[in-house]
Design a protein around this motif. Structure first.
Motif, PDB file in Angstrom:
ATOM      1  N   TRP A  15       0.849  -1.182   0.000  1.00 21.29           N
ATOM      2  CA  TRP A  15       0.000   0.000   0.000  1.00 21.29           C
ATOM      3  C   TRP A  15       0.887   1.235   0.000  1.00 21.29           C
ATOM      4  O   TRP A  15       1.851   1.324   0.768  1.00 21.29           O
ATOM      5  CB  TRP A  15      -0.893   0.013   1.233  1.00 21.29           C
ATOM      6  CG  TRP A  15      -2.006  -0.990   1.167  1.00 21.29           C
ATOM      7  CD1 TRP A  15      -1.889  -2.339   1.283  1.00 21.29           C
ATOM      8  CD2 TRP A  15      -3.385  -0.723   0.971  1.00 21.29           C
ATOM      9  NE1 TRP A  15      -3.113  -2.934   1.171  1.00 21.29           N
ATOM     10  CE2 TRP A  15      -4.057  -1.951   0.986  1.00 21.29           C
ATOM     11  CE3 TRP A  15      -4.120   0.439   0.794  1.00 21.29           C
ATOM     12  CZ2 TRP A  15      -5.427  -2.051   0.817  1.00 21.29           C
ATOM     13  CZ3 TRP A  15      -5.488   0.345   0.646  1.00 21.29           C
ATOM     14  CH2 TRP A  15      -6.126  -0.893   0.642  1.00 21.29           C
ATOM     15  N   TYR A  16       0.567   2.199  -0.862  1.00 18.80           N
ATOM     16  CA  TYR A  16       1.326   3.438  -0.951  1.00 18.80           C
ATOM     17  C   TYR A  16       0.384   4.639  -0.852  1.00 18.80           C
ATOM     18  O   TYR A  16      -0.761   4.576  -1.302  1.00 18.80           O
ATOM     19  CB  TYR A  16       2.094   3.520  -2.272  1.00 18.80           C
ATOM     20  CG  TYR A  16       3.200   2.514  -2.385  1.00 18.80           C
ATOM     21  CD1 TYR A  16       4.397   2.678  -1.710  1.00 18.80           C
ATOM     22  CD2 TYR A  16       3.035   1.373  -3.158  1.00 18.80           C
ATOM     23  CE1 TYR A  16       5.418   1.738  -1.816  1.00 18.80           C
ATOM     24  CE2 TYR A  16       4.048   0.428  -3.265  1.00 18.80           C
ATOM     25  CZ  TYR A  16       5.233   0.627  -2.586  1.00 18.80           C
ATOM     26  OH  TYR A  16       6.228  -0.307  -2.687  1.00 18.80           O
ATOM     27  N   VAL A  17       0.894   5.728  -0.273  1.00 21.96           N
ATOM     28  CA  VAL A  17       0.153   6.985  -0.171  1.00 21.96           C
ATOM     29  C   VAL A  17       0.865   8.028  -1.015  1.00 21.96           C
ATOM     30  O   VAL A  17       2.078   8.214  -0.900  1.00 21.96           O
ATOM     31  CB  VAL A  17       0.071   7.463   1.299  1.00 21.96           C
ATOM     32  CG1 VAL A  17      -0.566   8.831   1.374  1.00 21.96           C
ATOM     33  CG2 VAL A  17      -0.696   6.487   2.147  1.00 21.96           C
ATOM     34  N   ASP A  19       0.671  12.139  -1.930  1.00 19.66           N
ATOM     35  CA  ASP A  19       0.097  13.415  -1.530  1.00 19.66           C
ATOM     36  C   ASP A  19       0.087  14.341  -2.738  1.00 19.66           C
ATOM     37  O   ASP A  19       1.131  14.653  -3.299  1.00 19.66           O
ATOM     38  CB  ASP A  19       0.916  14.027  -0.391  1.00 19.66           C
ATOM     39  CG  ASP A  19       0.243  15.220   0.234  1.00 19.66           C
ATOM     40  OD1 ASP A  19      -0.882  15.570  -0.199  1.00 19.66           O
ATOM     41  OD2 ASP A  19       0.820  15.812   1.159  1.00 19.66           O
ATOM     42  N   ILE A  55      -3.236   5.073  -2.521  1.00 18.07           N
ATOM     43  CA  ILE A  55      -4.125   6.026  -1.876  1.00 18.07           C
ATOM     44  C   ILE A  55      -3.624   7.425  -2.248  1.00 18.07           C
ATOM     45  O   ILE A  55      -2.465   7.742  -2.010  1.00 18.07           O
ATOM     46  CB  ILE A  55      -4.102   5.860  -0.345  1.00 18.07           C
ATOM     47  CG1 ILE A  55      -4.479   4.445   0.057  1.00 18.07           C
ATOM     48  CG2 ILE A  55      -5.011   6.879   0.320  1.00 18.07           C
ATOM     49  CD1 ILE A  55      -4.130   4.095   1.485  1.00 18.07           C
ATOM     50  N   ILE A  57      -4.180  11.332  -1.473  1.00 17.25           N
ATOM     51  CA  ILE A  57      -4.827  12.271  -0.566  1.00 17.25           C
ATOM     52  C   ILE A  57      -4.643  13.697  -1.096  1.00 17.25           C
ATOM     53  O   ILE A  57      -3.797  13.941  -1.947  1.00 17.25           O
ATOM     54  CB  ILE A  57      -4.273  12.144   0.874  1.00 17.25           C
ATOM     55  CG1 ILE A  57      -2.767  12.357   0.909  1.00 17.25           C
ATOM     56  CG2 ILE A  57      -4.634  10.791   1.463  1.00 17.25           C
ATOM     57  CD1 ILE A  57      -2.179  12.396   2.303  1.00 17.25           C
ATOM     58  N   HIS A 130      -7.372   9.631   5.495  1.00 21.26           N
ATOM     59  CA  HIS A 130      -7.895   8.467   4.777  1.00 21.26           C
ATOM     60  C   HIS A 130      -8.196   7.387   5.792  1.00 21.26           C
ATOM     61  O   HIS A 130      -7.728   7.417   6.928  1.00 21.26           O
ATOM     62  CB  HIS A 130      -6.916   7.976   3.707  1.00 21.26           C
ATOM     63  CG  HIS A 130      -5.598   7.514   4.241  1.00 21.26           C
ATOM     64  ND1 HIS A 130      -5.401   6.231   4.699  1.00 21.26           N
ATOM     65  CD2 HIS A 130      -4.419   8.151   4.399  1.00 21.26           C
ATOM     66  CE1 HIS A 130      -4.156   6.099   5.115  1.00 21.26           C
ATOM     67  NE2 HIS A 130      -3.539   7.261   4.939  1.00 21.26           N
ATOM     68  N   PRO A 137       0.090   1.953   5.081  1.00 18.51           N
ATOM     69  CA  PRO A 137       0.636   2.371   3.785  1.00 18.51           C
ATOM     70  C   PRO A 137       1.935   3.160   3.937  1.00 18.51           C
ATOM     71  O   PRO A 137       2.134   3.867   4.907  1.00 18.51           O
ATOM     72  CB  PRO A 137      -0.484   3.258   3.215  1.00 18.51           C
ATOM     73  CG  PRO A 137      -1.202   3.767   4.402  1.00 18.51           C
ATOM     74  CD  PRO A 137      -1.117   2.680   5.447  1.00 18.51           C
ATOM     75  N   VAL A 139       4.602   6.029   2.442  1.00 17.25           N
ATOM     76  CA  VAL A 139       4.566   7.263   1.675  1.00 17.25           C
ATOM     77  C   VAL A 139       5.488   7.113   0.473  1.00 17.25           C
ATOM     78  O   VAL A 139       6.630   6.700   0.605  1.00 17.25           O
ATOM     79  CB  VAL A 139       5.001   8.471   2.541  1.00 17.25           C
ATOM     80  CG1 VAL A 139       5.041   9.736   1.718  1.00 17.25           C
ATOM     81  CG2 VAL A 139       4.046   8.626   3.722  1.00 17.25           C
TER      82      VAL A 139
END
Length: 142
Positions: A15-17, A19, A55, A57, A130, A137, A139
């Motif tokens: 899982w990665y976020v 921005d 994800i 954001i 989130h 997750p 970054v």
């Protein structure tokens, strides 16, 4: 030495976020498309779904450079004769910024079963919060 061929059951998904605050919409969409396809992995194969969960954001804070807000349109057809709808991107970014990001990412992945599965792993949020903290997750900053 033989070539490694990944199998669908052996793919390890992370899982990665991402921005999007203060970044161009297309640059964030490009990074998301690479992660969703799995092209950042050394075990990538175009015929296997190797991608990760993404994800994004702060979609409302993504930028469009130049005069794209006034000149770029999102077109869709209702299915009725003459019902081609056009929405300017300044309206789209004000009302549905996640839809604008989704359209940008969708245009960068293939239109087949692998691409549709990849879009199912994309999560978009307007703000900084989130609901996927349980997945831990990471970054993505590259």
């Amino acid at each position: 030495m033989s070539t490694y061929m990944p199998k669908a059951g052996e793919v390890e998904r992370k899982w990665y976020v991402l921005d999007a605050a203060g970044k161009p919409l297309g640059r964030v969409a490009e990074q998301a498309a690479v992660l969703l396809r799995g092209k950042h992995k050394v075990t990538f194969a175009p015929h296997v779904d190797c991608g990760d969960h993404v994800i994004i954001i702060n979609c409302k804070d993504a930028l469009l450079t130049g005069k794209k807000l006034e000149k770029k349109f999102y077109y869709h057809h209702t299915g009725y004769i003459g019902h081609l709808k056009a929405v300017r991107y300044d309206t789209l970014m004000a009302e549905k910024p996640c839809k604008a990001m989704e359209l940008a990412v969708k245009g960068m992945i293939p239109d087949n079963t692998i691409g549709r599965a990849a879009m199912g792993r994309l999560r978009l949020f307007e703000g900084a919060e989130h609901k996927h903290a349980a997945q831990k997750p990471q970054v993505w900053d590259r």
